[in-house]
Design an enzyme around this catalytic site. Sequence first.
Site, short mmCIF file in Angstrom:
data_model
loop_
_atom_site.label_atom_id
_atom_site.label_comp_id
_atom_site.label_asym_id
_atom_site.label_seq_id
_atom_site.Cartn_x
_atom_site.Cartn_y
_atom_site.Cartn_z
CE LYS A 170 -3.43 2.85 0.30
NZ LYS A 170 -4.39 3.03 1.37
CE LYS A 239 -2.00 7.93 6.86
NZ LYS A 239 -3.00 6.89 7.02
#
Lengths: 297, 297
Positions: A170, A239
């Site tokens: 991811k 983030k």
Amino acid sequence: MRAGFIGLGNMGRPMALNLLKAGMDLTVYNRTPSKVEELVARGAKPASSPADLTRRVDIVLSCLADVPSSLHAFLGAGGVVEAASPGQVLVDHATVDMETSRKVHEAARRKGALFLDAPISGGPVGAADATLSIMAGGEEEAFDKAQPIFQAMGKTVLLMGGSGAGTATKLVNQLLVGIHTVAASEALVLGRKVGVDLEKLVYVLERSWGQSRMLERNAPHILGRNFGPSSVPLRNLLKDLAIILRLAKSEGIPLPTGSGAHRVLAALVEEGKGAWDIASACLFIEKVPPEKPASDS
Amino acid sequence: MRAGFIGLGNMGRPMALNLLKAGMDLTVYNRTPSKVEELVARGAKPASSPADLTRRVDIVLSCLADVPSSLHAFLGAGGVVEAASPGQVLVDHATVDMETSRKVHEAARRKGALFLDAPISGGPVGAADATLSIMAGGEEEAFDKAQPIFQAMGKTVLLMGGSGAGTATKLVNQLLVGIHTVAASEALVLGRKVGVDLEKLVYVLERSWGQSRMLERNAPHILGRNFGPSSVPLRNLLKDLAIILRLAKSEGIPLPTGSGAHRVLAALVEEGKGAWDIASACLFIEKVPPEKPASDS
């Protein structure tokens, strides 16, 4: 199989709804209770804490927005791991750093539970359509048990390797999402500046070697000047990129384009645009002058 | 309609062959005569210079590798423009800077000829399959006259705007090609370093938001360590990115990811890898340590 879902936000809510649609026995928990009510009205059972939920189901799924929330839900007091039982499957769908995935995996293992790091890609639309990519890391036994659940929420469902491999996959995907988002902004801002019709430009780019899925996703926002608060906000991508930059640094890998993308997103979040759509990256390209004057070009 | 083709290289040769296949009356010119012989054996007529070719056809197409070659073929002694006649259509398929396109357009206009800057995208495979993207800039009258020719070589054929708009579109495409190529290298090198199976990783990325056509194109080269001399060499992409960086600088537009990509390609060409495949960008990511030590991560 009784499933439990923690975190009913932009992604978790449509994922949990798909489990109900598939006829699953579902228990849900969310810090803000109002989000629980909608799911309960559609047949889910409410839990009073992650630990309470964990005691009542065979498989626990969690989809929270950031690393501290994930850590707290799994390892905090009243959390998942303290209530986990041997053989139980615990799944984290959040995008966290690899250390967090390994830490939760280790804590689960000590209770005899099976942990999968299983981040998702596809956004709120993919979550609603049950077309998410789900990239899991962990033991095959856990992955096999979770398959009926994953299939009800996703389309491309893969065990990528052992603990942490889902998170790593991811993160690599998010690196490309960040770069391609900023690249699309550079491309379209430059194209407009030199007088090319943007609709024709996007049409050609999508059919040429410059194509990317993020260009296709962001172009309508850029052409429509649609930059406001969004379910795909800049701060979430920032983030992820911050996690990736730390990881690459610790592995000794330079990210010449990734660090450029991070710089753009960080500047916009700094300006207070954290909740804005990721396509707002183009505002940075439009407003910031180049580092050197154009005199010697 | 009698067509003439100048430049029978990696791209020009298969494009000219497609014109013969479509039954066009074709005259060809190439500096290296051996490349002319193959086309003549298949029915083309040889010309002794760009000017000679121009006098014998209704439409002149040129596809040369760099800006000086294009400038020389169109504006040099014995070149296209000195022999051009009123109403004749002149087409440059090369990727050049916008000033070059404007300069040739202006010279052609003074002779009453119609010039199209019409760069192509699709690589040698797209040229062979007649599936090129052709992005043209210039007058509609010229574009309409060139349509039968373009349709025999390409699939996505568009008039992007006035003079220079084709070149601008191609440059924007190349900016994305350069960024996405380096991004794919960053992604796959990082993925391998943190232990993800590369084949599975590419499979997931191609089905997720991180997808790009350049990732799909470069991944097999990176997985197969297939980096040697190629028909899609680093130096051509570097040439295009250098043009784009100068253009962006003069327009006051920052390219945070584009300049990162340029830096990678420039370093590899500097090392003597200019003829190597663009996927060799990953050698830079693998070998170069990050700018700062990993100690404070």
